[in-house]
Scaffold this active site. Structure first.
Site, mmCIF file in Angstrom:
data_model
loop_
_atom_site.group_PDB
_atom_site.id
_atom_site.type_symbol
_atom_site.label_atom_id
_atom_site.label_comp_id
_atom_site.label_asym_id
_atom_site.label_seq_id
_atom_site.Cartn_x
_atom_site.Cartn_y
_atom_site.Cartn_z
ATOM 1 N N ASP A 48 -10.013 2.689 -28.853
ATOM 2 C CA ASP A 48 -8.835 1.990 -28.335
ATOM 3 C C ASP A 48 -8.155 1.248 -29.468
ATOM 4 O OD1 ASP A 48 -11.163 0.248 -28.317
ATOM 5 O OD2 ASP A 48 -9.898 -1.260 -27.369
ATOM 6 N N GLU B 217 -12.682 -2.170 -26.930
ATOM 7 C CA GLU B 217 -13.096 -3.160 -27.914
ATOM 8 C C GLU B 217 -12.037 -4.222 -28.137
ATOM 9 O OE1 GLU B 217 -13.853 -4.899 -31.964
ATOM 10 O OE2 GLU B 217 -12.079 -3.904 -31.160
ATOM 11 N N HIS C 231 -3.807 -4.388 -37.195
ATOM 12 C CA HIS C 231 -3.003 -5.066 -36.171
ATOM 13 C C HIS C 231 -1.585 -5.371 -36.683
ATOM 14 C CE1 HIS C 231 -6.579 -6.622 -33.524
ATOM 15 N NE2 HIS C 231 -6.751 -5.386 -33.966
#
Length: 423
Positions: free
Chosen positions: A79, A142, A396
């Protein structure tokens, strides 16, 4: 491993093309269709390599190599966090340009997961028979709760020892505790009719917007805000919540627009940005506490703000609660994970460190991080790669990528590490 490099790159590209950020729950797809499709792609790839595979109800998958009585885990995840803003590439394009594979998940954590799978294939093709049962476990939750690991523990046996290829080299022996808290700040006379920002509770907010009761173009301009019709918009830069200093939080400029109009807004700024309660003074000899306000919204007379707090492994959660109690506002815990710290001289750490030094020629030492990996699900677990000291931070963030050169290095490191830890 060089003969597999082209296949590895193509498999990473294929995996990236699935938007496996959390979606709407569906039958057999608890985290959305994209996460399920990505999991099925990974397990089908492993099955074609001749491995035993298991899909545990769309929560988590498993690839088995060997049948020893003792078990060893490689814990990765498929994920991803939402793409966010600011990309110059297609976040789910999975394209190769300039010697790099571009897309969400290339580093965190699809690229390393697929590298580990091909390492198992390489060892198998060489005739290596592991002395332990290797379980390559790939979760689908996660980034937003770890329900995948919770489910795995109910339906299978989690090994006690292993590593997670989901952080940094040379080897991570310590991870901070993680506390994600939703604060409820009541607003008696809101100077706005709408306020919202942030996509994930573990990403620095990169976009926030509001509709003020009274619009001041000059004040918006002074704070670097955009004005679009009746709205004001703040744009920042995303980053992992464990390293908020690598991003630019879009929430703060928007709150500053309203700080002189409402005392609650000023209180939020003081608590979470000005740090008047000195949370970020908390530290031990290894780490210091960090605070990242990541999502915000105005609902039913209150500003709800989720904050990601990472605290040193030698401290306990109660100390952090005692400090945020001093804010004087209602809050609840969204998620919490205890810290881990494995001995620097343990066999697991020293073996991985030796492999890293051998493959890179770099004399470096075990480190501690603020990120939270699956390693903390194990009794004796550490995080091991894929990032290296000095790398451009891309996890991210927009335009996440992994270089082909790094993929090649990961194949070398992970193959040697898996062999030495399981022979």
């Amino acid at each position: 491993m060089n003969e597999y490099l082209e296949q590895v790159v193509e498999s990473i590209c294929e995996s990236v093309r699935f938007d496996s950020s959390r979606g709407d729950k569906k039958p057999n797809a608890p985290f959305g269709q994209g996460a399920l499709d990505c999991l099925e792609h990974f397990l089908a790839l492993a099955a074609r390599m001749g491995f035993e595979t298991h899909n545990y109800d769309g929560y988590v998958g498993e690839v088995i190599f060997g049948d020893g009585e003792e078990e060893f885990a490689i814990l990765a995840h498929l994920d991803v966090v939402p793409a966010g803003n600011g990309w110059t590439k297609d976040p789910f394009g999975g394209v190769v340009e300039d010697g790099r594979i571009w897309g969400r998940g290339t580093v965190d954590d699809k690229g390393p997961a697929i590298c580990c799978l091909y390492c198992l294939k390489s060892l198998k093709d060489q005739g290596f028979v592991p002395g332990k049962k290797i379980k390559l476990i790939v979760g689908c939750n996660e980034e937003s709760g770890w329900a995948c690991i919770d489910h795995y523990k109910k339906v299978a046996t989690l090994p006690e020892t292993g590593f997670s290829p989901d952080a940094e080299f040379p080897v991570i022996y310590s991870e901070k505790g993680i506390l994600q808290v939703r604060f409820h700040f009541p607003v008696e006379h809101p100077p706005f009719t709408f306020l919202e920002g942030g996509k994930s509770i573990n990403m620095v907010c990169d976009y926030c917007e509001a509709t003020p009761v009274t619009l001041s173009h000059s004040r918006a301009q002074a704070l670097g805000l955009e004005v679009k019709g009746k709205k004001i918009i703040s744009r920042g830069k995303s980053a992992h919540a464990s390293t908020p200093e690598h991003g630019k939080n879009a929430i703060l400029p928007l709150l500053k627009y309203f700080e002189k109009k409402d005392k609650t807004v000023q209180h939020i700024i003081d608590c979470l940005f000005n740090d008047v309660y000195k949370l970020q003074d908390v530290h031990d000899s290894v780490d210091k506490l960090s605070v990242s306000p990541d999502t915000i919204k105005y609902r039913k007379g209150e500003i709800q703000l989720v904050c990601d707090i990472r605290y040193p492994a030698s401290f306990n959660e109660r100390r952090v609660y005692d400090m945020i109690d001093s804010f004087g506002v209602k809050y609840e815990t969204v998620s919490s994970q205890a810290p881990i710290r494995v001995g620097k001289n343990s066999e697991l750490v020293t073996t991985l460190l030796d492999v890293y030094r051998e493959c890179t020629g770099r004399e470096e030492y075990p480190v501690s991080i603020g990120g939270g990996t699956y390693a903390r699900a194990l009794k004796n677990g550490v995080a091991f790669g894929p990032e290296m000291p000095g790398d451009e931070p891309v996890v991210h963030q927009a335009d996440e990528y992994i270089t082909i050169e790094r993929v090649q290095l990961l194949l070398d490191i992970y193959e040697k590490a898996i062999k030495r830890l399981t022979e």
